[in-house]
Write an enzyme that holds these catalytic residues in place. Sequence first.
Site, PDB file in Angstrom:
ATOM      1  N   HIS A  34      28.268  39.774 -54.550  1.00  0.00           N
ATOM      2  CA  HIS A  34      28.629  40.803 -53.561  1.00  0.00           C
ATOM      3  C   HIS A  34      30.057  41.296 -53.787  1.00  0.00           C
ATOM      4  O   HIS A  34      30.774  41.605 -52.836  1.00  0.00           O
ATOM      5  CB  HIS A  34      28.417  40.280 -52.128  1.00  0.00           C
ATOM      6  CG  HIS A  34      26.966  40.117 -51.788  1.00  0.00           C
ATOM      7  ND1 HIS A  34      26.172  41.177 -51.404  1.00  0.00           N
ATOM      8  CD2 HIS A  34      26.145  39.035 -51.830  1.00  0.00           C
ATOM      9  CE1 HIS A  34      24.936  40.734 -51.196  1.00  0.00           C
ATOM     10  NE2 HIS A  34      24.889  39.444 -51.465  1.00  0.00           N
ATOM     11  N   THR A  35      30.458  41.312 -55.023  1.00  0.00           N
ATOM     12  CA  THR A  35      31.775  41.865 -55.381  1.00  0.00           C
ATOM     13  C   THR A  35      31.619  43.211 -56.075  1.00  0.00           C
ATOM     14  O   THR A  35      32.582  43.959 -56.186  1.00  0.00           O
ATOM     15  CB  THR A  35      32.516  40.923 -56.353  1.00  0.00           C
ATOM     16  OG1 THR A  35      31.618  40.581 -57.403  1.00  0.00           O
ATOM     17  CG2 THR A  35      32.991  39.661 -55.668  1.00  0.00           C
ATOM     18  N   LEU A 127      16.017  37.608 -59.674  1.00  0.00           N
ATOM     19  CA  LEU A 127      16.496  37.605 -61.061  1.00  0.00           C
ATOM     20  C   LEU A 127      16.357  39.007 -61.648  1.00  0.00           C
ATOM     21  O   LEU A 127      16.271  39.191 -62.858  1.00  0.00           O
ATOM     22  CB  LEU A 127      15.726  36.568 -61.890  1.00  0.00           C
ATOM     23  CG  LEU A 127      15.820  35.123 -61.362  1.00  0.00           C
ATOM     24  CD1 LEU A 127      14.955  34.183 -62.187  1.00  0.00           C
ATOM     25  CD2 LEU A 127      17.267  34.625 -61.354  1.00  0.00           C
ATOM     26  N   SER A 129      13.982  41.648 -61.369  1.00  0.00           N
ATOM     27  CA  SER A 129      12.807  42.231 -62.019  1.00  0.00           C
ATOM     28  C   SER A 129      12.829  43.756 -61.910  1.00  0.00           C
ATOM     29  O   SER A 129      12.412  44.451 -62.836  1.00  0.00           O
ATOM     30  CB  SER A 129      11.522  41.656 -61.426  1.00  0.00           C
ATOM     31  OG  SER A 129      11.501  41.823 -60.036  1.00  0.00           O
ATOM     32  N   ASP A 174      23.433  44.354 -61.887  1.00  0.00           N
ATOM     33  CA  ASP A 174      22.130  43.981 -62.456  1.00  0.00           C
ATOM     34  C   ASP A 174      21.789  44.843 -63.662  1.00  0.00           C
ATOM     35  O   ASP A 174      21.412  44.346 -64.730  1.00  0.00           O
ATOM     36  CB  ASP A 174      21.024  44.123 -61.410  1.00  0.00           C
ATOM     37  CG  ASP A 174      21.296  43.296 -60.170  1.00  0.00           C
ATOM     38  OD1 ASP A 174      22.184  42.432 -60.224  1.00  0.00           O
ATOM     39  OD2 ASP A 174      20.623  43.536 -59.155  1.00  0.00           O
TER      40      ASP A 174
HETATM   41  C1  GLA Z   1      21.941  42.618 -55.872  1.00  0.00           C
HETATM   42  C2  GLA Z   1      22.505  43.983 -56.266  1.00  0.00           C
HETATM   43  C3  GLA Z   1      23.765  43.812 -57.107  1.00  0.00           C
HETATM   44  C4  GLA Z   1      24.769  42.869 -56.437  1.00  0.00           C
HETATM   45  C5  GLA Z   1      24.087  41.585 -55.975  1.00  0.00           C
HETATM   46  C6  GLA Z   1      25.000  40.717 -55.165  1.00  0.00           C
HETATM   47  O1  GLA Z   1      21.480  41.925 -56.989  1.00  0.00           O
HETATM   48  O2  GLA Z   1      21.564  44.736 -56.986  1.00  0.00           O
HETATM   49  O3  GLA Z   1      24.340  45.065 -57.370  1.00  0.00           O
HETATM   50  O4  GLA Z   1      25.416  43.518 -55.375  1.00  0.00           O
HETATM   51  O5  GLA Z   1      22.929  41.858 -55.210  1.00  0.00           O
HETATM   52  O6  GLA Z   1      26.052  40.246 -55.938  1.00  0.00           O
END
Ligand code: GLA
Length: 387
Positions: A34-35, A127, A129, A174
């Site tokens: 969450h950064t 993860l 998908s 991600d």
């Molecule tokens: C999800 C979001 C990412 C990120 C994470 C938390 O995976 O798609 O962008 O914010 O949560 O770190």
Amino acid sequence: MRERLEKEWKSCFGDTEGVRYFFAPGRVNLIGEHTDYNGGHVFPCALTIGTYAAARLREDETLRFYSVNFPGEGVITCPLRGIVYREEDGWTNYPKGVIAEMEKRGFRAPAGLDIMYFGTIPNGSGLSSSASIEVLTAEILKVFFGFAFDGIEQSLICQAAERGFNGVNCGIMDQFAIAMGRRESAIFLDTETLAYEYVPLRLPGVRIVIMNTNKKRGLGDSAYNERRAECEQALAEIRTVRETPSLGALTEEEFAECSAAIKSPVRLRRARHAITENRRTIRAAEALRGGDLAGFGKLMNESHISLRDDYEVTGPELDALVSAAWKAEGVIGARMTGAGFGGCAVSLVREECTERMMQEVAESYEKAIGYAPTFYLAEVGDGPGEI
Ligand code: GLA
């Protein structure tokens, strides 16, 4: 895998002439949660589990999608031009969103495609998908039509598709981790500038054990967008007393000087997580570069505590998994990974202790939660490509 894909293709679309095969990984985030929408750092890596696809050009302007994972949904068809989100199109809104976003940016597909997907990432496990399907779809079009975008642009296209088309206001982590993945490396990424560094994951005698709560989560219906809004408001409050481009740009000391501007205790905790987590991530990358695995593991544990107490995105399932892991012998560090509210946790475990650790964690989790978790010994793999 090729054989499996060919067989599935034949039973769905017929002969395999002109079919090409592709793969894009899933991802696990080691630290930095969450950064990525707070201008901070993340430290994910790509996995060898992910999404496979078989694809073939069509002579008309039609798209046809099929997923081996959702055979009941059958072949979903949509026109290549004027793509719109339709709830009844289910999972295909991910590839559709990417193709629409590419067209917006001038990468206009000249012809339709038949695409069959087969994912080896457990659904709803956190993860990534969905990001894997997105990056894979962009890769397929890039290869078939010779589009000239690099991995960074590919990740930005896919992030924009997820946000604009699928309504999840996600950060870049991600899609970036997947599009830019590299074997045996973690990616230390500054989400503000997109400057990145591959840090070799040298983990002699240590395994990355991913623990799945088996509690399904959907990003859209989770409190993800709410957390994001809380951070934005906290940033606006800080800006009434101090100039800063983002929460991530603040050090802990600077935050202490201006945090009184935040008017609610909840937002104060949210902002504190964003700031301390970013600092932990920077320190974790230093620890890994210097081979200090114990230091890295400690930062992972602290990250979980902050996500649990300040950010409140863990929940009983993730807390049960992680606290059981902390008690097991040979565990160097453990924390939730991804958005939270279910999904997976990640841990570093001494190789000789992994079997016993999984057994102990499973027993303790099942006792507390009532059903069993699942474990994966993660392998860190490359980004997307034709196979
Ligand atoms: C999800 C979001 C990412 C990120 C994470 C938390 O995976 O798609 O962008 O914010 O949560 O770190």
